[in-house]
Motif scaffolding. Structure first.
Motif, mmCIF file in Angstrom:
data_model
loop_
_atom_site.group_PDB
_atom_site.id
_atom_site.type_symbol
_atom_site.label_atom_id
_atom_site.label_comp_id
_atom_site.label_asym_id
_atom_site.label_seq_id
_atom_site.Cartn_x
_atom_site.Cartn_y
_atom_site.Cartn_z
ATOM 1 N N MET A 1 28.007 30.481 17.624
ATOM 2 C CA MET A 1 28.232 31.755 16.972
ATOM 3 C C MET A 1 29.194 31.529 15.804
ATOM 4 O O MET A 1 30.213 30.870 15.944
ATOM 5 N N LEU A 2 28.829 32.086 14.672
ATOM 6 C CA LEU A 2 29.635 31.949 13.467
ATOM 7 C C LEU A 2 30.589 33.138 13.362
ATOM 8 O O LEU A 2 30.181 34.275 13.423
ATOM 9 N N MET A 3 31.866 32.826 13.242
ATOM 10 C CA MET A 3 32.855 33.898 13.126
ATOM 11 C C MET A 3 33.630 33.697 11.837
ATOM 12 O O MET A 3 33.982 32.579 11.475
ATOM 13 N N LEU A 4 33.880 34.776 11.152
ATOM 14 C CA LEU A 4 34.630 34.733 9.904
ATOM 15 C C LEU A 4 36.044 35.230 10.188
ATOM 16 O O LEU A 4 36.256 36.388 10.505
ATOM 17 N N TYR A 5 37.000 34.319 10.110
ATOM 18 C CA TYR A 5 38.393 34.693 10.324
ATOM 19 C C TYR A 5 38.981 35.047 8.964
ATOM 20 O O TYR A 5 39.250 34.184 8.149
ATOM 21 N N LEU A 6 39.157 36.332 8.746
ATOM 22 C CA LEU A 6 39.649 36.799 7.457
ATOM 23 C C LEU A 6 41.059 37.335 7.651
ATOM 24 O O LEU A 6 41.270 38.423 8.132
ATOM 25 N N TYR A 7 42.022 36.523 7.319
ATOM 26 C CA TYR A 7 43.411 36.957 7.346
ATOM 27 C C TYR A 7 43.740 37.435 5.939
ATOM 28 O O TYR A 7 43.788 36.662 4.998
ATOM 29 N N VAL A 8 43.955 38.739 5.816
ATOM 30 C CA VAL A 8 44.096 39.346 4.498
ATOM 31 C C VAL A 8 45.292 38.776 3.755
ATOM 32 O O VAL A 8 45.225 38.511 2.557
ATOM 33 N N LEU A 9 46.389 38.537 4.443
ATOM 34 C CA LEU A 9 47.568 38.027 3.754
ATOM 35 C C LEU A 9 47.390 36.580 3.302
ATOM 36 O O LEU A 9 47.970 36.159 2.309
ATOM 37 N N GLN A 10 46.609 35.804 4.008
ATOM 38 C CA GLN A 10 46.394 34.407 3.622
ATOM 39 C C GLN A 10 45.283 34.263 2.592
ATOM 40 O O GLN A 10 45.297 33.339 1.791
ATOM 41 N N ASN A 11 44.319 35.153 2.617
ATOM 42 C CA ASN A 11 43.166 35.048 1.717
ATOM 43 C C ASN A 11 43.076 36.253 0.795
ATOM 44 O O ASN A 11 42.026 36.866 0.642
ATOM 45 N N GLN A 12 44.176 36.580 0.149
ATOM 46 C CA GLN A 12 44.172 37.733 -0.754
ATOM 47 C C GLN A 12 43.220 37.524 -1.914
ATOM 48 O O GLN A 12 42.584 38.468 -2.372
ATOM 49 N N TRP A 13 43.109 36.313 -2.397
ATOM 50 C CA TRP A 13 42.226 36.032 -3.530
ATOM 51 C C TRP A 13 40.783 36.338 -3.170
ATOM 52 O O TRP A 13 40.004 36.780 -4.015
ATOM 53 N N ALA B 1 38.630 39.092 -5.022
ATOM 54 C CA ALA B 1 37.378 38.684 -5.663
ATOM 55 C C ALA B 1 36.212 39.560 -5.201
ATOM 56 O O ALA B 1 35.367 39.968 -6.002
ATOM 57 N N LEU B 2 36.154 39.871 -3.917
ATOM 58 C CA LEU B 2 35.079 40.724 -3.411
ATOM 59 C C LEU B 2 35.177 42.141 -3.962
ATOM 60 O O LEU B 2 34.168 42.738 -4.370
ATOM 61 N N LEU B 3 36.389 42.690 -3.998
ATOM 62 C CA LEU B 3 36.561 44.046 -4.513
ATOM 63 C C LEU B 3 36.291 44.116 -6.016
ATOM 64 O O LEU B 3 35.656 45.067 -6.493
ATOM 65 N N SER B 4 36.754 43.123 -6.765
ATOM 66 C CA SER B 4 36.478 43.136 -8.202
ATOM 67 C C SER B 4 34.993 42.914 -8.478
ATOM 68 O O SER B 4 34.439 43.487 -9.421
ATOM 69 N N GLY B 5 34.329 42.113 -7.680
ATOM 70 C CA GLY B 5 32.888 41.939 -7.827
ATOM 71 C C GLY B 5 32.133 43.226 -7.559
ATOM 72 O O GLY B 5 31.198 43.574 -8.282
ATOM 73 N N ALA B 6 32.555 43.959 -6.533
ATOM 74 C CA ALA B 6 31.925 45.251 -6.249
ATOM 75 C C ALA B 6 32.171 46.232 -7.390
ATOM 76 O O ALA B 6 31.275 46.996 -7.774
ATOM 77 N N ALA B 7 33.371 46.217 -7.956
ATOM 78 C CA ALA B 7 33.675 47.105 -9.088
ATOM 79 C C ALA B 7 32.837 46.734 -10.308
ATOM 80 O O ALA B 7 32.335 47.615 -11.011
ATOM 81 N N LEU B 8 32.670 45.449 -10.565
ATOM 82 C CA LEU B 8 31.859 45.025 -11.700
ATOM 83 C C LEU B 8 30.391 45.403 -11.524
ATOM 84 O O LEU B 8 29.718 45.781 -12.489
#
Length: 93
Positions: A1-13, A17-24
């Motif tokens: 099973m593939l799990m995505l560990y997204l720690y917001v403070l460690q991976n702010q970039w 990038a995802l939010l700016s891509g959605a805005a663009l």
């Protein structure tokens, strides 16, 4: 099973990038839609004169849905809130 560990403070970039891509993508979709408007709207838009906040929001509402206007307002309010909340906290080096 593939799990995505997204720690917001460690991976702010990554989040930025995802939010700016959605805005663009949103900006591109709105621009693409505006390119294909009939010519009659151009004459009508030239007649609109923006003088003050009320006429600016009336002009903005003429071509932009209210949901997007509220979304931009919430984003601006959140940014201002975060900046004012974090301005006194220095980074931990």
């Amino acid at each position: 099973m593939l799990m995505l560990y997204l720690y917001v403070l460690q991976n702010q970039w990554l989040v930025i990038a995802l939010l700016s891509g959605a805005a663009l993508v949103l900006i591109m979709a709105l621009t693409y839609q505006a390119l294909w408007l009939p010519r009659g709207f151009e004459k009508q838009s030239e007649e609109i004169k923006v003088r003050g906040a009320a006429s600016f929001f009336r002009w903005l509402r003429s071509f932009m849905p209210w949901v997007i206007i509220i979304l931009f307002g919430v984003c601006i309010a959140f940014t201002l809130f975060e900046v004012t909340q974090n301005h006194g906290t220095p980074p931990n080096w």
